[in-house]
Design an enzyme around this catalytic site. Structure first.
Site, mmCIF file in Angstrom:
data_model
loop_
_atom_site.group_PDB
_atom_site.id
_atom_site.type_symbol
_atom_site.label_atom_id
_atom_site.label_comp_id
_atom_site.label_asym_id
_atom_site.label_seq_id
_atom_site.Cartn_x
_atom_site.Cartn_y
_atom_site.Cartn_z
ATOM 1 N N ILE A 15 35.322 37.063 30.977
ATOM 2 C CA ILE A 15 36.465 37.924 31.255
ATOM 3 C C ILE A 15 37.410 37.176 32.189
ATOM 4 O O ILE A 15 36.977 36.602 33.195
ATOM 5 C CB ILE A 15 36.014 39.237 31.924
ATOM 6 C CG1 ILE A 15 35.030 39.986 31.031
ATOM 7 C CG2 ILE A 15 37.210 40.112 32.273
ATOM 8 C CD1 ILE A 15 34.377 41.163 31.713
ATOM 9 N N CYS A 16 38.688 37.190 31.884
ATOM 10 C CA CYS A 16 39.708 36.578 32.741
ATOM 11 C C CYS A 16 39.709 37.271 34.100
ATOM 12 O O CYS A 16 39.760 38.502 34.171
ATOM 13 C CB CYS A 16 41.076 36.707 32.074
ATOM 14 S SG CYS A 16 42.460 36.296 33.133
ATOM 15 N N VAL A 17 39.646 36.476 35.171
ATOM 16 C CA VAL A 17 39.572 37.046 36.510
ATOM 17 C C VAL A 17 40.794 37.916 36.820
ATOM 18 O O VAL A 17 40.654 38.999 37.402
ATOM 19 C CB VAL A 17 39.354 35.956 37.577
ATOM 20 C CG1 VAL A 17 40.536 35.018 37.668
ATOM 21 C CG2 VAL A 17 39.044 36.576 38.926
#
Length: 80
Positions: free
Chosen positions: A28-30
């Site tokens: 997941i993209c931070v």
């Protein structure tokens, strides 16, 4: 007490099962995770929250991992 609808699939569980079956990472993209309030243990500590709320099997990472993966992959698929 809130109850899940019987006819609704558990999407997190389905993604986790798919990842195990296919041997893939669920990254997941931070930035996207933080905008949506999704925290792993590291981010929970950073923002002084008492618990993480990320689903099992998922990890939070940044652009560096995306770039490295794109360089080493045969193809990159994105969704709008």
């Amino acid at each position: 007490m809130l109850r899940a609808q019987i006819n609704e699939p558990d999407v997190n569980r389905l993604w986790s099962e798919f990842a195990v079956e296919q041997g893939i990472d669920l990254v997941i993209c931070v930035a996207s995770a933080l905008r949506r309030g999704v925290l792993d243990d590291t981010e929970a500590d950073r923002y002084e929250k008492s618990v993480s709320n990320i689903s099992p099997g998922f990890v939070i990472s940044g652009l560096g991992q995306l770039i490295d993966s794109a360089i080493n992959a045969d193809r990159l698929v994105t969704f709008k």
